[in-house]
Motif scaffolding. Structure first.
Motif, PDB file in Angstrom:
ATOM      1  N   GLU A 177     -37.202  47.224   6.147  1.00  0.00           N
ATOM      2  CA  GLU A 177     -36.454  46.463   7.158  1.00  0.00           C
ATOM      3  C   GLU A 177     -36.231  45.024   6.700  1.00  0.00           C
ATOM      4  N   ALA A 178     -37.265  44.424   6.104  1.00  0.00           N
ATOM      5  CA  ALA A 178     -37.123  43.047   5.614  1.00  0.00           C
ATOM      6  C   ALA A 178     -36.055  42.984   4.526  1.00  0.00           C
ATOM      7  N   ARG A 179     -36.026  43.982   3.676  1.00  0.00           N
ATOM      8  CA  ARG A 179     -35.022  43.973   2.595  1.00  0.00           C
ATOM      9  C   ARG A 179     -33.612  44.096   3.167  1.00  0.00           C
ATOM     10  N   ILE A 180     -33.474  44.909   4.205  1.00  0.00           N
ATOM     11  CA  ILE A 180     -32.146  45.053   4.812  1.00  0.00           C
ATOM     12  C   ILE A 180     -31.734  43.745   5.496  1.00  0.00           C
ATOM     13  N   ARG A 181     -32.668  43.149   6.224  1.00  0.00           N
ATOM     14  CA  ARG A 181     -32.347  41.868   6.890  1.00  0.00           C
ATOM     15  C   ARG A 181     -31.911  40.816   5.860  1.00  0.00           C
ATOM     16  N   LYS A 182     -32.609  40.815   4.745  1.00  0.00           N
ATOM     17  CA  LYS A 182     -32.288  39.833   3.699  1.00  0.00           C
ATOM     18  C   LYS A 182     -30.888  40.083   3.160  1.00  0.00           C
ATOM     19  N   GLU A 183     -30.595  41.333   2.954  1.00  0.00           N
ATOM     20  CA  GLU A 183     -29.280  41.667   2.421  1.00  0.00           C
ATOM     21  C   GLU A 183     -28.174  41.301   3.414  1.00  0.00           C
ATOM     22  N   LEU A 184     -28.447  41.546   4.692  1.00  0.00           N
ATOM     23  CA  LEU A 184     -27.452  41.204   5.717  1.00  0.00           C
ATOM     24  C   LEU A 184     -27.257  39.699   5.785  1.00  0.00           C
ATOM     25  N   ALA A 185     -28.367  38.961   5.676  1.00  0.00           N
ATOM     26  CA  ALA A 185     -28.265  37.491   5.718  1.00  0.00           C
ATOM     27  C   ALA A 185     -27.440  37.000   4.536  1.00  0.00           C
ATOM     28  N   SER A 186     -27.677  37.630   3.398  1.00  0.00           N
ATOM     29  CA  SER A 186     -26.938  37.234   2.201  1.00  0.00           C
ATOM     30  C   SER A 186     -25.454  37.572   2.361  1.00  0.00           C
ATOM     31  N   GLU A 187     -25.183  38.732   2.925  1.00  0.00           N
ATOM     32  CA  GLU A 187     -23.793  39.139   3.151  1.00  0.00           C
ATOM     33  C   GLU A 187     -23.115  38.196   4.151  1.00  0.00           C
ATOM     34  N   ALA A 188     -23.882  37.768   5.162  1.00  0.00           N
ATOM     35  CA  ALA A 188     -23.305  36.851   6.161  1.00  0.00           C
ATOM     36  C   ALA A 188     -22.965  35.502   5.522  1.00  0.00           C
ATOM     37  N   SER A 189     -23.800  35.072   4.574  1.00  0.00           N
ATOM     38  CA  SER A 189     -23.566  33.775   3.929  1.00  0.00           C
ATOM     39  C   SER A 189     -22.502  33.863   2.848  1.00  0.00           C
ATOM     40  N   PHE A 190     -22.553  34.961   2.111  1.00  0.00           N
ATOM     41  CA  PHE A 190     -21.600  35.116   0.996  1.00  0.00           C
ATOM     42  C   PHE A 190     -20.911  36.466   1.106  1.00  0.00           C
ATOM     43  N   PRO A 191     -19.970  36.587   2.015  1.00  0.00           N
ATOM     44  CA  PRO A 191     -19.353  37.904   2.260  1.00  0.00           C
ATOM     45  C   PRO A 191     -18.774  38.497   0.977  1.00  0.00           C
TER      46      PRO A 191
ATOM     47  N   THR B 107     -25.597  51.728   3.736  1.00  0.00           N
ATOM     48  CA  THR B 107     -25.057  52.054   5.064  1.00  0.00           C
ATOM     49  C   THR B 107     -25.046  50.806   5.950  1.00  0.00           C
ATOM     50  N   TYR B 108     -26.155  50.088   5.959  1.00  0.00           N
ATOM     51  CA  TYR B 108     -26.223  48.886   6.798  1.00  0.00           C
ATOM     52  C   TYR B 108     -25.229  47.824   6.333  1.00  0.00           C
ATOM     53  N   LEU B 109     -25.113  47.678   5.034  1.00  0.00           N
ATOM     54  CA  LEU B 109     -24.178  46.671   4.521  1.00  0.00           C
ATOM     55  C   LEU B 109     -22.748  47.023   4.920  1.00  0.00           C
ATOM     56  N   LYS B 110     -22.414  48.287   4.728  1.00  0.00           N
ATOM     57  CA  LYS B 110     -21.053  48.723   5.067  1.00  0.00           C
ATOM     58  C   LYS B 110     -20.813  48.603   6.576  1.00  0.00           C
ATOM     59  N   ALA B 111     -21.807  48.993   7.358  1.00  0.00           N
ATOM     60  CA  ALA B 111     -21.663  48.894   8.813  1.00  0.00           C
ATOM     61  C   ALA B 111     -21.475  47.442   9.235  1.00  0.00           C
ATOM     62  N   PHE B 112     -22.232  46.560   8.619  1.00  0.00           N
ATOM     63  CA  PHE B 112     -22.129  45.134   8.943  1.00  0.00           C
ATOM     64  C   PHE B 112     -20.730  44.615   8.619  1.00  0.00           C
ATOM     65  N   GLN B 113     -20.241  45.020   7.467  1.00  0.00           N
ATOM     66  CA  GLN B 113     -18.905  44.570   7.063  1.00  0.00           C
ATOM     67  C   GLN B 113     -17.821  45.132   7.985  1.00  0.00           C
ATOM     68  N   SER B 114     -18.083  46.278   8.576  1.00  0.00           N
ATOM     69  CA  SER B 114     -17.077  46.912   9.443  1.00  0.00           C
ATOM     70  C   SER B 114     -17.432  46.778  10.920  1.00  0.00           C
ATOM     71  N   PHE B 115     -18.327  45.885  11.231  1.00  0.00           N
ATOM     72  CA  PHE B 115     -18.867  45.788  12.594  1.00  0.00           C
ATOM     73  C   PHE B 115     -17.757  45.661  13.642  1.00  0.00           C
ATOM     74  N   GLY B 116     -16.704  44.979  13.263  1.00  0.00           N
ATOM     75  CA  GLY B 116     -15.590  44.783  14.202  1.00  0.00           C
ATOM     76  C   GLY B 116     -14.911  46.077  14.603  1.00  0.00           C
ATOM     77  N   SER B 117     -15.108  47.129  13.799  1.00  0.00           N
ATOM     78  CA  SER B 117     -14.424  48.381  14.134  1.00  0.00           C
ATOM     79  C   SER B 117     -15.262  49.279  15.048  1.00  0.00           C
ATOM     80  N   LEU B 118     -16.469  48.846  15.380  1.00  0.00           N
ATOM     81  CA  LEU B 118     -17.295  49.639  16.314  1.00  0.00           C
ATOM     82  C   LEU B 118     -16.659  49.591  17.697  1.00  0.00           C
ATOM     83  N   ARG B 119     -16.395  50.756  18.255  1.00  0.00           N
ATOM     84  CA  ARG B 119     -15.635  50.811  19.515  1.00  0.00           C
ATOM     85  C   ARG B 119     -16.428  50.254  20.685  1.00  0.00           C
ATOM     86  N   SER B 120     -17.691  50.648  20.772  1.00  0.00           N
ATOM     87  CA  SER B 120     -18.524  50.114  21.843  1.00  0.00           C
ATOM     88  C   SER B 120     -19.975  50.201  21.391  1.00  0.00           C
ATOM     89  N   ASP B 121     -20.820  49.410  22.030  1.00  0.00           N
ATOM     90  CA  ASP B 121     -22.231  49.405  21.644  1.00  0.00           C
ATOM     91  C   ASP B 121     -22.843  50.803  21.769  1.00  0.00           C
TER      92      ASP B 121
END
Lengths: 87, 202
Positions: free
Chosen positions: A67-81, B51-65
Protein backbone atom coordinates in the motif's frame (compact mmCIF):
# COMPACT_ATOMS: atom_id res chain seq x y z
CA UNK A 1 -46.74 -27.21 -18.90
CA UNK A 2 -43.26 -27.47 -17.45
CA UNK A 3 -41.16 -29.88 -19.48
CA UNK A 4 -37.63 -28.89 -18.64
CA UNK A 5 -35.24 -31.72 -19.52
CA UNK A 6 -32.48 -32.88 -17.18
CA UNK A 7 -29.89 -31.42 -19.55
CA UNK A 8 -31.61 -28.04 -19.51
CA UNK A 9 -31.87 -28.20 -15.76
CA UNK A 10 -28.19 -29.03 -15.32
CA UNK A 11 -27.20 -26.05 -17.44
CA UNK A 12 -28.89 -23.80 -14.88
CA UNK A 13 -27.37 -25.30 -11.74
CA UNK A 14 -24.48 -22.90 -11.34
CA UNK A 15 -26.65 -19.86 -12.01
CA UNK A 16 -29.08 -21.25 -9.43
CA UNK A 17 -26.30 -21.62 -6.88
CA UNK A 18 -25.15 -18.05 -7.63
CA UNK A 19 -28.72 -16.81 -6.94
CA UNK A 20 -28.84 -15.48 -10.47
CA UNK A 21 -32.10 -17.13 -11.52
CA UNK A 22 -35.47 -15.55 -11.01
CA UNK A 23 -39.04 -15.59 -12.29
CA UNK A 24 -40.10 -18.25 -14.72
CA UNK A 25 -36.64 -19.83 -15.11
CA UNK A 26 -36.31 -20.31 -11.38
CA UNK A 27 -39.85 -21.65 -11.09
CA UNK A 28 -39.28 -24.13 -13.93
CA UNK A 29 -36.07 -25.39 -12.38
CA UNK A 30 -37.71 -25.75 -8.99
CA UNK A 31 -40.55 -27.73 -10.58
CA UNK A 32 -38.06 -29.99 -12.28
CA UNK A 33 -36.14 -30.56 -9.07
CA UNK A 34 -39.31 -31.49 -7.22
CA UNK A 35 -39.87 -34.27 -9.73
CA UNK A 36 -36.30 -35.44 -10.40
CA UNK A 37 -34.21 -36.95 -7.61
CA UNK A 38 -31.30 -37.55 -9.93
CA UNK A 39 -31.01 -33.83 -10.67
CA UNK A 40 -31.30 -33.06 -6.95
CA UNK A 41 -28.24 -35.26 -6.35
CA UNK A 42 -26.37 -33.59 -9.19
CA UNK A 43 -27.27 -30.13 -7.94
CA UNK A 44 -26.08 -31.12 -4.49
CA UNK A 45 -22.76 -32.21 -5.99
CA UNK A 46 -22.42 -28.89 -7.87
CA UNK A 47 -23.01 -27.10 -4.56
CA UNK A 48 -20.46 -29.29 -2.87
CA UNK A 49 -17.94 -28.70 -5.66
CA UNK A 50 -18.41 -24.92 -5.46
CA UNK A 51 -17.80 -24.95 -1.73
CA UNK A 52 -14.84 -27.28 -2.16
CA UNK A 53 -13.12 -25.04 -4.74
CA UNK A 54 -13.79 -21.90 -2.67
CA UNK A 55 -12.35 -23.50 0.43
CA UNK A 56 -9.22 -24.63 -1.39
CA UNK A 57 -8.40 -21.27 -2.94
CA UNK A 58 -7.54 -19.73 0.39
CA UNK A 59 -6.38 -16.18 0.82
CA UNK A 60 -3.28 -14.56 -0.49
CA UNK A 61 -1.55 -12.35 2.05
CA UNK A 62 -0.77 -8.88 0.76
CA UNK A 63 2.93 -8.27 0.17
CA UNK A 64 4.32 -6.18 2.98
CA UNK A 65 4.49 -2.49 2.14
CA UNK A 66 2.43 -2.73 -1.04
CA UNK A 67 0.00 0.00 0.00
CA UNK A 68 2.84 2.40 0.83
CA UNK A 69 4.45 1.70 -2.53
CA UNK A 70 1.19 2.41 -4.34
CA UNK A 71 0.64 5.64 -2.41
CA UNK A 72 4.16 6.72 -3.28
CA UNK A 73 3.62 5.99 -6.92
CA UNK A 74 0.34 7.90 -6.94
CA UNK A 75 1.99 10.87 -5.24
CA UNK A 76 4.73 10.80 -7.83
CA UNK A 77 2.18 10.58 -10.64
CA UNK A 78 0.26 13.52 -9.14
CA UNK A 79 3.44 15.61 -9.05
CA UNK A 80 4.86 14.52 -12.37
CA UNK A 81 2.00 13.23 -14.51
CA UNK A 82 2.98 10.71 -17.09
CA UNK A 83 6.25 9.64 -15.50
CA UNK A 84 4.86 6.38 -14.18
CA UNK A 85 5.34 3.07 -15.88
CA UNK A 86 2.46 2.11 -18.13
CA UNK A 87 1.59 1.77 -21.79
CA UNK B 1 0.49 11.36 -26.79
CA UNK B 2 -0.93 12.82 -23.65
CA UNK B 3 -2.22 10.40 -21.07
CA UNK B 4 -5.69 10.51 -19.63
CA UNK B 5 -6.23 13.10 -16.98
CA UNK B 6 -7.00 12.27 -13.46
CA UNK B 7 -9.19 15.24 -12.64
CA UNK B 8 -12.52 16.02 -14.21
CA UNK B 9 -11.67 19.68 -14.46
CA UNK B 10 -8.60 21.25 -15.94
CA UNK B 11 -6.10 23.31 -14.02
CA UNK B 12 -6.75 21.57 -10.71
CA UNK B 13 -4.48 19.41 -8.66
CA UNK B 14 -5.50 15.80 -9.05
CA UNK B 15 -7.57 14.63 -6.16
CA UNK B 16 -5.13 12.06 -4.87
CA UNK B 17 -6.69 11.75 -1.46
CA UNK B 18 -10.18 11.19 -2.79
CA UNK B 19 -8.88 8.59 -5.21
CA UNK B 20 -7.03 6.80 -2.44
CA UNK B 21 -10.05 6.81 -0.16
CA UNK B 22 -12.20 5.29 -2.85
CA UNK B 23 -9.76 2.90 -4.44
CA UNK B 24 -7.38 1.62 -1.78
CA UNK B 25 -10.01 -0.31 0.22
CA UNK B 26 -10.13 -2.67 -2.78
CA UNK B 27 -6.40 -3.38 -2.71
CA UNK B 28 -6.68 -6.78 -1.08
CA UNK B 29 -9.36 -7.98 -3.49
CA UNK B 30 -7.46 -6.67 -6.50
CA UNK B 31 -4.30 -8.37 -5.36
CA UNK B 32 -6.21 -11.61 -4.82
CA UNK B 33 -7.49 -11.52 -8.39
CA UNK B 34 -4.08 -10.55 -9.78
CA UNK B 35 -2.46 -13.43 -7.94
CA UNK B 36 -5.09 -15.88 -9.13
CA UNK B 37 -4.64 -14.69 -12.70
CA UNK B 38 -0.85 -14.69 -12.75
CA UNK B 39 0.21 -17.03 -9.95
CA UNK B 40 3.31 -15.05 -9.06
CA UNK B 41 3.50 -12.60 -6.18
CA UNK B 42 5.93 -10.11 -7.75
CA UNK B 43 4.11 -10.01 -11.09
CA UNK B 44 0.78 -9.73 -9.25
CA UNK B 45 2.02 -6.71 -7.30
CA UNK B 46 3.28 -5.11 -10.52
CA UNK B 47 -0.12 -5.66 -12.10
CA UNK B 48 -1.93 -4.14 -9.10
CA UNK B 49 0.38 -1.12 -9.07
CA UNK B 50 -0.17 -0.65 -12.76
CA UNK B 51 -3.92 -0.92 -12.22
CA UNK B 52 -3.87 1.83 -9.61
CA UNK B 53 -1.71 4.07 -11.75
CA UNK B 54 -3.95 3.62 -14.76
CA UNK B 55 -7.08 4.11 -12.66
CA UNK B 56 -5.64 7.29 -11.19
CA UNK B 57 -4.82 8.63 -14.62
CA UNK B 58 -8.35 7.84 -15.80
CA UNK B 59 -10.10 8.87 -12.59
CA UNK B 60 -12.18 11.44 -14.44
CA UNK B 61 -13.84 8.70 -16.45
CA UNK B 62 -15.29 6.95 -13.38
CA UNK B 63 -19.04 7.33 -13.74
CA UNK B 64 -19.88 7.34 -10.06
CA UNK B 65 -18.26 6.45 -6.76
CA UNK B 66 -20.50 3.39 -6.55
CA UNK B 67 -18.90 1.97 -9.68
CA UNK B 68 -15.39 2.03 -8.27
CA UNK B 69 -15.18 -1.70 -7.53
CA UNK B 70 -16.19 -3.07 -10.95
CA UNK B 71 -14.24 -0.25 -12.60
CA UNK B 72 -11.00 -1.20 -10.85
CA UNK B 73 -11.54 -4.88 -11.56
CA UNK B 74 -12.21 -4.08 -15.18
CA UNK B 75 -8.94 -2.16 -15.50
CA UNK B 76 -6.99 -4.97 -13.86
CA UNK B 77 -8.67 -7.64 -15.99
CA UNK B 78 -7.92 -5.80 -19.20
CA UNK B 79 -4.31 -5.18 -18.25
CA UNK B 80 -3.91 -8.83 -17.32
CA UNK B 81 -5.44 -9.93 -20.61
CA UNK B 82 -3.12 -7.64 -22.58
CA UNK B 83 0.06 -8.49 -20.74
CA UNK B 84 -0.01 -12.03 -19.50
CA UNK B 85 -2.30 -14.15 -21.62
CA UNK B 86 0.33 -15.56 -23.94
CA UNK B 87 2.64 -16.64 -21.12
CA UNK B 88 0.26 -19.15 -19.52
CA UNK B 89 -0.69 -22.74 -20.10
CA UNK B 90 -4.38 -22.76 -20.82
CA UNK B 91 -6.63 -25.59 -21.75
CA UNK B 92 -8.21 -24.89 -25.13
CA UNK B 93 -11.72 -23.52 -25.35
CA UNK B 94 -14.09 -26.36 -26.03
CA UNK B 95 -17.18 -26.55 -28.10
CA UNK B 96 -20.26 -26.00 -25.98
CA UNK B 97 -21.66 -29.42 -26.92
CA UNK B 98 -18.58 -31.28 -25.66
CA UNK B 99 -18.67 -29.38 -22.41
CA UNK B 100 -22.38 -30.00 -21.97
CA UNK B 101 -21.82 -33.70 -22.30
CA UNK B 102 -19.15 -33.77 -19.61
CA UNK B 103 -20.37 -34.08 -16.05
CA UNK B 104 -17.92 -34.71 -13.25
CA UNK B 105 -20.75 -36.19 -11.20
CA UNK B 106 -21.53 -38.73 -13.93
CA UNK B 107 -17.88 -39.36 -14.67
CA UNK B 108 -17.18 -40.31 -11.07
CA UNK B 109 -20.31 -42.46 -10.90
CA UNK B 110 -19.58 -44.20 -14.22
CA UNK B 111 -15.88 -44.83 -13.65
CA UNK B 112 -16.40 -45.71 -10.00
CA UNK B 113 -12.81 -45.02 -8.91
CA UNK B 114 -13.48 -46.12 -5.32
CA UNK B 115 -15.48 -49.34 -5.75
CA UNK B 116 -15.99 -49.99 -2.05
CA UNK B 117 -16.96 -46.47 -1.10
CA UNK B 118 -20.43 -45.39 -0.14
CA UNK B 119 -19.28 -41.76 -0.30
CA UNK B 120 -17.89 -41.91 -3.80
CA UNK B 121 -18.08 -38.21 -4.68
CA UNK B 122 -16.78 -37.06 -1.28
CA UNK B 123 -13.88 -39.48 -1.54
CA UNK B 124 -13.04 -38.20 -4.98
CA UNK B 125 -12.86 -34.55 -3.88
CA UNK B 126 -10.97 -35.51 -0.75
CA UNK B 127 -8.01 -36.66 -2.84
CA UNK B 128 -7.04 -33.20 -4.01
CA UNK B 129 -4.43 -30.92 -2.49
CA UNK B 130 -4.99 -27.16 -2.48
CA UNK B 131 -2.40 -26.79 -5.22
CA UNK B 132 -4.26 -29.21 -7.49
CA UNK B 133 -7.34 -27.02 -7.31
CA UNK B 134 -5.36 -23.84 -7.84
CA UNK B 135 -3.61 -25.32 -10.85
CA UNK B 136 -6.89 -26.53 -12.33
CA UNK B 137 -8.30 -23.03 -11.97
CA UNK B 138 -5.15 -21.46 -13.36
CA UNK B 139 -5.46 -23.60 -16.48
CA UNK B 140 -8.90 -22.21 -17.38
CA UNK B 141 -8.97 -20.02 -20.45
CA UNK B 142 -8.83 -16.44 -19.25
CA UNK B 143 -12.25 -15.63 -20.63
CA UNK B 144 -13.62 -18.06 -18.04
CA UNK B 145 -11.02 -17.72 -15.32
CA UNK B 146 -11.69 -14.07 -14.55
CA UNK B 147 -15.45 -14.45 -13.88
CA UNK B 148 -15.00 -17.77 -12.08
CA UNK B 149 -12.35 -16.33 -9.76
CA UNK B 150 -14.46 -13.24 -9.10
CA UNK B 151 -17.47 -15.35 -8.18
CA UNK B 152 -15.46 -17.66 -5.95
CA UNK B 153 -13.25 -15.15 -4.18
CA UNK B 154 -15.31 -11.93 -4.26
CA UNK B 155 -18.81 -13.39 -4.51
CA UNK B 156 -19.52 -10.85 -7.19
CA UNK B 157 -23.05 -10.57 -8.54
CA UNK B 158 -23.77 -11.23 -12.21
CA UNK B 159 -24.67 -7.57 -12.64
CA UNK B 160 -21.32 -6.45 -11.28
CA UNK B 161 -19.54 -9.05 -13.41
CA UNK B 162 -21.29 -7.70 -16.48
CA UNK B 163 -19.76 -4.30 -15.68
CA UNK B 164 -16.30 -5.77 -15.11
CA UNK B 165 -16.35 -7.84 -18.28
CA UNK B 166 -18.22 -5.28 -20.34
CA UNK B 167 -20.70 -7.85 -21.61
CA UNK B 168 -24.42 -8.66 -21.22
CA UNK B 169 -25.78 -10.75 -18.35
CA UNK B 170 -26.44 -13.71 -20.62
CA UNK B 171 -22.76 -13.81 -21.57
CA UNK B 172 -21.74 -13.67 -17.91
CA UNK B 173 -24.01 -16.61 -17.19
CA UNK B 174 -22.67 -18.65 -20.06
CA UNK B 175 -19.00 -17.93 -19.24
CA UNK B 176 -19.53 -18.94 -15.63
CA UNK B 177 -21.27 -22.13 -16.67
CA UNK B 178 -18.61 -23.07 -19.20
CA UNK B 179 -15.83 -22.02 -16.88
CA UNK B 180 -17.06 -24.31 -14.13
CA UNK B 181 -17.67 -27.16 -16.53
CA UNK B 182 -14.11 -26.75 -17.79
CA UNK B 183 -12.94 -26.75 -14.19
CA UNK B 184 -14.84 -30.00 -13.58
CA UNK B 185 -13.05 -31.54 -16.53
CA UNK B 186 -9.67 -30.21 -15.41
CA UNK B 187 -10.16 -31.74 -11.97
CA UNK B 188 -10.94 -35.08 -13.55
CA UNK B 189 -7.89 -34.85 -15.83
CA UNK B 190 -5.75 -33.83 -12.86
CA UNK B 191 -6.99 -36.84 -10.88
CA UNK B 192 -6.07 -39.12 -13.77
CA UNK B 193 -2.63 -37.53 -14.28
CA UNK B 194 -1.78 -37.82 -10.63
CA UNK B 195 -3.05 -41.35 -10.33
CA UNK B 196 -5.64 -40.30 -7.76
CA UNK B 197 -8.21 -42.41 -9.54
CA UNK B 198 -7.90 -45.58 -11.50
CA UNK B 199 -9.95 -45.46 -14.63
CA UNK B 200 -11.01 -48.53 -16.50
CA UNK B 201 -10.52 -48.64 -20.21
CA UNK B 202 -13.71 -49.85 -21.64
Amino acid sequence: MNRMSCEQAMRQFYAYLDHALSGERLAELNDHLKACLDCCDKLQFSRQLDGFVKSRLGDEPLPEGIEARIRKELASEASFPGNGKKE
Amino acid sequence: MTHDHQGSTTGEEPDTRRFEELALPHLKALYRLAFRLIGDATAAEDLVQETYLKAFQSFGSLRSDDSIRPWLFQILSRLATDRYRSTRREVPLEEAGDLDRFSLYNQIADEDPFPYSNRLHDDFLGQFQDDDVRRALAALPEVYRIPVVLVYTEEMSYQELAEVLGCPLGTVMSRLYRGRKTLERELWECAKRRGLVKTWNR
